[in-house]
Design an enzyme around this catalytic site. Sequence first.
Site, PDB file in Angstrom:
ATOM      1  CE  LYS A 146      -1.892   2.603   3.145  1.00 19.54           C
ATOM      2  NZ  LYS A 146      -1.919   3.701   2.767  1.00 19.54           N
ATOM      3  CD  GLU A 205      13.872   0.437   8.650  1.00 21.32           C
ATOM      4  OE1 GLU A 205      14.248   1.230   9.756  1.00 21.32           O
ATOM      5  OE2 GLU A 205      14.413  -0.539   8.470  1.00 21.32           O
ATOM      6  N   GLY A 243       3.394   2.911  13.537  1.00 21.23           N
ATOM      7  CA  GLY A 243       4.181   1.794  13.568  1.00 21.23           C
ATOM      8  C   GLY A 243       3.606   1.246  14.811  1.00 21.23           C
ATOM      9  CD  GLU A 246      10.290  12.030  12.726  1.00 21.46           C
ATOM     10  OE1 GLU A 246       9.058  11.562  12.788  1.00 21.46           O
ATOM     11  OE2 GLU A 246      11.238  11.352  12.086  1.00 21.46           O
ATOM     12  CB  CYS A 269      13.090   8.297   9.013  1.00 17.73           C
ATOM     13  SG  CYS A 269      13.968   7.369   7.604  1.00 17.73           S
ATOM     14  N   GLY A 328       7.286   4.647   8.417  1.00 18.76           N
ATOM     15  CA  GLY A 328       6.281   5.786   8.400  1.00 18.76           C
ATOM     16  C   GLY A 328       6.646   6.279   9.858  1.00 18.76           C
TER      17      GLY A 328
HETATM   18  P1  NAD Z   1       2.401   7.763   8.620  1.00 21.49           P
HETATM   19  O1  NAD Z   1       2.915   6.842   9.884  1.00 21.49           O
HETATM   20  O2  NAD Z   1       1.119   8.718   8.772  1.00 21.49           O
HETATM   21  O3  NAD Z   1       1.989   6.843   7.221  1.00 21.49           O
HETATM   22  C1  NAD Z   1       2.904   5.797   6.780  1.00 21.49           C
HETATM   23  C2  NAD Z   1       1.845   4.920   5.957  1.00 21.49           C
HETATM   24  O4  NAD Z   1       1.255   4.265   6.826  1.00 21.49           O
HETATM   25  C3  NAD Z   1       1.073   5.476   5.020  1.00 21.49           C
HETATM   26  O5  NAD Z   1       1.139   4.784   3.826  1.00 21.49           O
HETATM   27  C4  NAD Z   1      -0.380   5.521   5.698  1.00 21.49           C
HETATM   28  O6  NAD Z   1      -1.595   5.561   4.889  1.00 21.49           O
HETATM   29  C5  NAD Z   1      -0.082   4.219   6.571  1.00 21.49           C
HETATM   30  N1  NAD Z   1      -0.932   4.356   7.616  1.00 21.49           N
HETATM   31  C6  NAD Z   1      -1.388   5.250   8.601  1.00 21.49           C
HETATM   32  N2  NAD Z   1      -2.121   4.894   9.463  1.00 21.49           N
HETATM   33  C7  NAD Z   1      -2.125   3.667   9.449  1.00 21.49           C
HETATM   34  C8  NAD Z   1      -2.852   2.647  10.188  1.00 21.49           C
HETATM   35  N3  NAD Z   1      -3.497   2.886  11.326  1.00 21.49           N
HETATM   36  N4  NAD Z   1      -2.661   1.286   9.734  1.00 21.49           N
HETATM   37  C9  NAD Z   1      -1.864   0.885   8.954  1.00 21.49           C
HETATM   38  N5  NAD Z   1      -1.266   1.783   8.117  1.00 21.49           N
HETATM   39  C10 NAD Z   1      -1.531   3.132   8.295  1.00 21.49           C
HETATM   40  O7  NAD Z   1       3.542   8.244   8.288  1.00 21.49           O
HETATM   41  P2  NAD Z   1       4.032   9.527   7.004  1.00 21.49           P
HETATM   42  O8  NAD Z   1       3.287  10.750   7.116  1.00 21.49           O
HETATM   43  O9  NAD Z   1       3.632   8.742   5.717  1.00 21.49           O
HETATM   44  O10 NAD Z   1       5.542   9.746   7.058  1.00 21.49           O
HETATM   45  C11 NAD Z   1       6.228  10.663   7.810  1.00 21.49           C
HETATM   46  C12 NAD Z   1       6.833   9.956   9.058  1.00 21.49           C
HETATM   47  O11 NAD Z   1       7.536   8.809   8.724  1.00 21.49           O
HETATM   48  C13 NAD Z   1       7.580  10.639   9.856  1.00 21.49           C
HETATM   49  O12 NAD Z   1       7.432  10.610  11.266  1.00 21.49           O
HETATM   50  C14 NAD Z   1       8.942   9.703   9.468  1.00 21.49           C
HETATM   51  O13 NAD Z   1      10.134   9.955  10.557  1.00 21.49           O
HETATM   52  C15 NAD Z   1       8.582   8.314   9.206  1.00 21.49           C
HETATM   53  N6  NAD Z   1       9.626   7.808   8.320  1.00 21.49           N
HETATM   54  C16 NAD Z   1      10.438   6.670   8.702  1.00 21.49           C
HETATM   55  C17 NAD Z   1      11.312   6.418   8.017  1.00 21.49           C
HETATM   56  C18 NAD Z   1      12.246   5.199   8.309  1.00 21.49           C
HETATM   57  O14 NAD Z   1      12.847   4.510   7.520  1.00 21.49           O
HETATM   58  N7  NAD Z   1      12.580   5.001   9.668  1.00 21.49           N
HETATM   59  C19 NAD Z   1      11.316   6.637   6.268  1.00 21.49           C
HETATM   60  C20 NAD Z   1      10.203   7.404   5.949  1.00 21.49           C
HETATM   61  C21 NAD Z   1       9.624   8.093   7.160  1.00 21.49           C
END
Ligand code: NAD
Length: 501
Positions: free
Chosen positions: A190, A265, A248, A401, A299, A243
Site C-alpha cells: 500500500k 522503520e 508503527g 520530529e 527519517c 512511517g
Molecule cells: P504515517 O505513519 O502517517 O504513514 C505511513 C504509512 O502508513 C502511509 O502509507 C499511511 O497510509 C499508513 N498508515 C497510517 N495509519 C495507518 C494505520 N492505522 N494502519 C496501517 N497503516 C497506516 O507517516 P507518513 O506521514 O507517511 O511519514 C512521515 C513519518 O514517517 C515521519 O515520522 C518519519 O520519521 C517516518 N519515516 C520513517 C522512515 C524510516 O525508515 N524510519 C522513513 C520514512 C518516514
Amino acid sequence: MSAPLEFEVTLPDGNKFTQPAGLFINNEFVKSVAGKTLESINPATGEVNGVVYAAEAEDVDIAVKHARAAFKEWKKVTGVERGILLNKIADTFEEKRDLIGAIEAWDSGKTKEANAVYDIDECISCFRYFAGWADKIQGKVIQNDPKKLAYTIHEPFGVCGQIIPWNYPLAMAAWKLAPALAAGNVVVLKTSELTPLSLLYVAQIFKDVGFPPGVVNIISGFGATAGKALASHLDVDKIAFTGSTVTGQAIQQAAASNMKAVTLECGGKSPLIIREDADLEQAVKWAAFGIMSNQGQICTSTSRIYVHEKVYDQFLTEYAQHVKEEYKQGTMFDSSAVVGPQVSKVQHDKILNYIDIGKKEGARVVLGGEKNTEGDLSKGFFIKPTIFADVKPGMRIVNEEIFGPVVAVGKFTTDDEAITLANSTQYGLGAAIFTKDITVAHYLATEIQAGMVWINSSNDSDVHIPFGGVKMSGVGRELGEYGLSMYTQAKAIHVNLGNKL
Ligand code: NAD
C-alpha cells in the site's frame, strides 16, 4: 464517484505518459469495489495532479486472495529466475530513469534534477543487489549427533503486506519489494495516500517484465482503512512498514491478530556531534546535507546538531552561509533548485507551527524561519531552510520530529555531555560524529544509542549495509543481508539416521 482507470499527462519537463489510476491487483488495474478514490495534490501549486482509486478493506481482501493463490506457483520458481526478473526491473528503471524520476518529482515535491532521479538510481541498485541474492539463499547443515542429519531451509513467509510513506515513495517500495521477492514471497503493497502515482506507473513494469499475476499487488489507499486492513489481515504472514512511530505502534498491535512477523522503520531525531578537532568545512557540508536534502523529510535526518563551544560561533556562521548558497529553493522542474516544496499542506502547516514553537521557546533563528512567498512559490508548500541556534534540552523543537528543513543547534563542552545530549531522546535511528580522533570516534559510536552511526558524514545509505533503528525508531533492518533475512524464516528438518548405528 467514478474515475477513469488512466489519464494522460504532460509534465513541465516535456515527459509524456499514461498514468494508471486503478488498483494493481493480479496484474490488472481495477476500480475499487465501492468506487472510493483519492486525489494526488501537486505540492508546488496545491492543484490536483489526478484522481486514483483507493482500496478499502474489501479490496485488500481481494488483493490478499490473489497473492495467496499466486504463492502456490511462485514458490516453485527458482532463485535464478527470480533474480532474472528483478534484474529486468532494474534494467527498465535504467531505461526510464528520466521519466520515472519526473513522475516521482511531480507527485512528491522532490526537485527532479537535484533529488528525484537519485532515488531512481537507488532503486536500480536495490533491485540489482537483491537480484544477486535470489539464488544464494541457503540454510545450514547442523552436525552434532552422528545418528541424525539436521538441516535448515530458509523459507519465504508467503504473503507479505508492505506499507510505505510519502517521503521516498519509490525507494521505500524498492527496499521492501526487492528483498521480499528475491526471497520468494508475494506482496500486497500500500502506497501513501499523498503519493500514489509513481508506484502505480511502476506497477505496470512488473507485469511487462514477466512477474506472474498476483505476485506483486500495488494498492493506493488511506492508512486508517486500507493500511489497517492489511496490517490486521488474518491471511497476511508478515507486515513491513515505514512511517511514523505512532502508526508503527498501531501496526504492531494490528499485527497481533494472527501474530504476523513485523518490521518497522519509524521516526527519528538523530544527533550530529561536532568536536573541537573536527574538519569544520566537512562538518558544515554534511550537516547541511543531513537535514536540508529531500526538504528535511528524512527519517534519519540529523535534525539536532551539538557543536563544541570553542567552534560553535564559527560553525554557525559558515553553516548558515553554506545552506543559503547551496540549498536554493524552487519548484520540482526548476533545474537550478535543490529544495522543493513540502509534500502536503498538512506537513507544511505542521512545520510552520514548530517554527513558531521554537521562536516562543526562545531559540534564536539564524536562517529562514518562515514560509517562502517569493513569486509563484507562494502558491505551494514551500518553507525556507531554517536554522535554530542556542537550543536547550527539553525544548519541543529538540525533542520532537519536525520532518522538515528545520534544524536545532546547541553547544556542549565535554564528550560525556555530548553523549548525554545525543541519547536524551525516545528515538534511536542515526547519529553522526565529526572528529579527527579515530579512537574517540569509535568510542562515541559505541556509546550512542542508534541503529546507524556515521563518522565524518551524515545520512550515508548503501544497499549493502543494514538500515534501521533502536528504541522507538523501529524493529528489524532493511537492506543488506540483514534486510534479506527479514523475509525468510528458518525451518529445521531432523532426519533420524539411527536405525543402523
Ligand atoms: P504515517 O505513519 O502517517 O504513514 C505511513 C504509512 O502508513 C502511509 O502509507 C499511511 O497510509 C499508513 N498508515 C497510517 N495509519 C495507518 C494505520 N492505522 N494502519 C496501517 N497503516 C497506516 O507517516 P507518513 O506521514 O507517511 O511519514 C512521515 C513519518 O514517517 C515521519 O515520522 C518519519 O520519521 C517516518 N519515516 C520513517 C522512515 C524510516 O525508515 N524510519 C522513513 C520514512 C518516514
